[in-house]
Design a protein around this motif. Structure first.
Motif, PDB file in Angstrom:
ATOM      1  N   LEU A  12     -30.421 -22.325  -6.021  1.00 48.07           N
ATOM      2  CA  LEU A  12     -30.034 -21.456  -4.904  1.00 48.07           C
ATOM      3  C   LEU A  12     -29.767 -22.280  -3.640  1.00 48.07           C
ATOM      4  O   LEU A  12     -28.798 -22.038  -2.911  1.00 48.07           O
ATOM      5  CB  LEU A  12     -31.141 -20.430  -4.636  1.00 48.07           C
ATOM      6  N   ALA A  15     -26.446 -24.118  -4.055  1.00 41.17           N
ATOM      7  CA  ALA A  15     -25.331 -23.165  -3.946  1.00 41.17           C
ATOM      8  C   ALA A  15     -25.105 -22.747  -2.490  1.00 41.17           C
ATOM      9  O   ALA A  15     -23.967 -22.680  -2.010  1.00 41.17           O
ATOM     10  CB  ALA A  15     -25.621 -21.935  -4.810  1.00 41.17           C
ATOM     11  N   ALA A  16     -26.208 -22.470  -1.773  1.00 40.22           N
ATOM     12  CA  ALA A  16     -26.095 -22.059  -0.371  1.00 40.22           C
ATOM     13  C   ALA A  16     -25.464 -23.163   0.469  1.00 40.22           C
ATOM     14  O   ALA A  16     -24.525 -22.918   1.244  1.00 40.22           O
ATOM     15  CB  ALA A  16     -27.480 -21.700   0.170  1.00 40.22           C
ATOM     16  N   LEU A  19     -21.735 -23.414  -0.164  1.00 39.79           N
ATOM     17  CA  LEU A  19     -20.961 -22.322   0.430  1.00 39.79           C
ATOM     18  C   LEU A  19     -20.934 -22.402   1.959  1.00 39.79           C
ATOM     19  O   LEU A  19     -19.890 -22.171   2.577  1.00 39.79           O
ATOM     20  CB  LEU A  19     -21.531 -20.969  -0.031  1.00 39.79           C
ATOM     21  N   TYR A  20     -22.077 -22.738   2.565  1.00 33.34           N
ATOM     22  CA  TYR A  20     -22.118 -22.892   4.026  1.00 33.34           C
ATOM     23  C   TYR A  20     -21.120 -23.973   4.462  1.00 33.34           C
ATOM     24  O   TYR A  20     -20.468 -23.847   5.491  1.00 33.34           O
ATOM     25  CB  TYR A  20     -23.516 -23.270   4.514  1.00 33.34           C
ATOM     26  N   TYR A  25     -21.478 -20.823   7.531  1.00 33.71           N
ATOM     27  CA  TYR A  25     -22.738 -20.111   7.347  1.00 33.71           C
ATOM     28  C   TYR A  25     -22.568 -18.602   7.534  1.00 33.71           C
ATOM     29  O   TYR A  25     -23.012 -17.803   6.712  1.00 33.71           O
ATOM     30  CB  TYR A  25     -23.762 -20.670   8.339  1.00 33.71           C
ATOM     31  N   THR A  28     -20.862 -16.557   4.721  1.00 28.92           N
ATOM     32  CA  THR A  28     -21.458 -16.560   3.381  1.00 28.92           C
ATOM     33  C   THR A  28     -22.492 -15.442   3.235  1.00 28.92           C
ATOM     34  O   THR A  28     -23.293 -15.225   4.135  1.00 28.92           O
ATOM     35  CB  THR A  28     -22.138 -17.929   3.119  1.00 28.92           C
ATOM     36  N   ILE A  33     -24.162 -16.457  -2.730  1.00 32.92           N
ATOM     37  CA  ILE A  33     -25.044 -17.592  -3.047  1.00 32.92           C
ATOM     38  C   ILE A  33     -25.640 -17.400  -4.450  1.00 32.92           C
ATOM     39  O   ILE A  33     -25.613 -18.307  -5.285  1.00 32.92           O
ATOM     40  CB  ILE A  33     -26.185 -17.725  -2.006  1.00 32.92           C
ATOM     41  N   ARG A  36     -22.966 -17.933  -7.151  1.00 37.64           N
ATOM     42  CA  ARG A  36     -22.654 -19.355  -7.338  1.00 37.64           C
ATOM     43  C   ARG A  36     -23.757 -20.070  -8.118  1.00 37.64           C
ATOM     44  O   ARG A  36     -23.488 -20.967  -8.920  1.00 37.64           O
ATOM     45  CB  ARG A  36     -22.431 -20.010  -5.965  1.00 37.64           C
ATOM     46  N   LYS A  51     -30.713 -15.643   4.230  1.00 35.48           N
ATOM     47  CA  LYS A  51     -29.887 -16.834   4.022  1.00 35.48           C
ATOM     48  C   LYS A  51     -30.207 -17.958   5.009  1.00 35.48           C
ATOM     49  O   LYS A  51     -29.962 -19.118   4.731  1.00 35.48           O
ATOM     50  CB  LYS A  51     -28.396 -16.472   4.066  1.00 35.48           C
TER      51      LYS A  51
END
Lengths: 187, 187
Positions: A12, A15-16, A19-20, A25, A28, A33, A36, A51
């Motif tokens: 996690l 993935a975060a 994406l951020y 940020y 997303t 998250i 992904r 998040k």
């Protein structure tokens, strides 16, 4: 964390961060998250409150490590040395510079996150000052050693990320501590 | 400021502080501040961008004073001494402790304002570091002297407001600087 989800937290987090970095940020969502990472939103919320928490999950560990090191230092150790030794120990744990740089880029790009980061540092200073007072260190000495310690850490951290200091964070902390001792006695 | 409105800025500031204290910062509107001051909203916006600005209007003056003092210090003066001397000068200007306490109470009661205050201090540190680098001070020394200076100021400020240090802010800064020099050379 169930056995059927090995290292869900790590997946996690990765993935975060991806994406951020890719879309920002703010843009997303938790759903994205989780997707992904190949996990559900429910799993996300078992590991993180929201998040933002993904970026600050290490704060409590860092605070505990610092407070523990200050509390555990021998009573003959001067307050500022108890703090700088604790910071060096913290520096030795944080070794993944690319990860830290990625995190810093995400934080620098968002006002709310920058504010949160400053609050985190202020809280760390307050916790360290509390640990020193608990050792019987007088208030002024405790507050100053904690705040100066955070100042040293901030500078060391920035230099580590910039690549202008030593290769490892611990080395950057040592350089800054050395400079502090030189700087304040130079006159 | 027209001649027909002597000290409109001061009246607006006092009215805002009163209302923030009485009903809370969030619950106060610009219209109410203007009304309490006996002025129009239009006049308010000639002096302040918004209601938050009333609390932070002094920041730029403080930054200018600090940067000016650092830039103007004789080149033989060590960086950290240039910073602490600048802070003492700033301390000498801030003399109204009751006003500062009132401001601090308002800020402490609101997350957004606390964050803004931390950002203000971080910006001051960056500006002071910039002024030192401009003098040719190496990067590590400049950053550290600026951050340590802010740490000293933060502690001195808190003690001045708490009443645990000297009676005047300048004295509190001096005490903290003395403690800093003692602390970092004690071992």
């Amino acid at each position: 964390m169930g056995r059927w989800q090995p290292n869900a937290r790590g997946r996690l987090t990765r993935a975060a961060y991806e994406l951020y970095g890719e879309r920002g940020y703010e843009q997303t969502t938790v759903a994205e998250i989780a997707k992904r990472a190949g996990l559900t939103e429910r799993t996300f919320f078992r590991h993180f409150a929201d998040k933002r928490e993904v970026l600050f999950a290490g704060s409590e560990d860092l605070q505990e490590a610092l407070v523990g090191a200050v509390t555990g230092a021998h009573e003959s150790v001067a307050p500022v040395d108890a703090v700088t030794t604790a910071l060096e120990a913290a520096g030795a744990v944080l070794t993944d510079r690319e990860f830290s740089r990625q995190r810093q880029r995400i934080i620098d790009a968002n006002t709310e996150l920058r504010e949160r980061e400053l609050i985190k540092l202020a809280r760390l200073a307050a916790a360290v000052a509390g640990a020193l007072r608990h050792r019987g260190v007088p208030d002024l000495t405790a507050s100053l050693a904690a705040e100066v310690g955070m100042a040293v850490f901030k500078v060391a951290w920035q230099r580590w990320l910039d690549g202008t200091g030593a290769e490892d964070l611990r080395g950057c902390v040592r350089e800054a501590v050395g400079e502090l001792k030189g700087t304040t006695t130079r006159t």
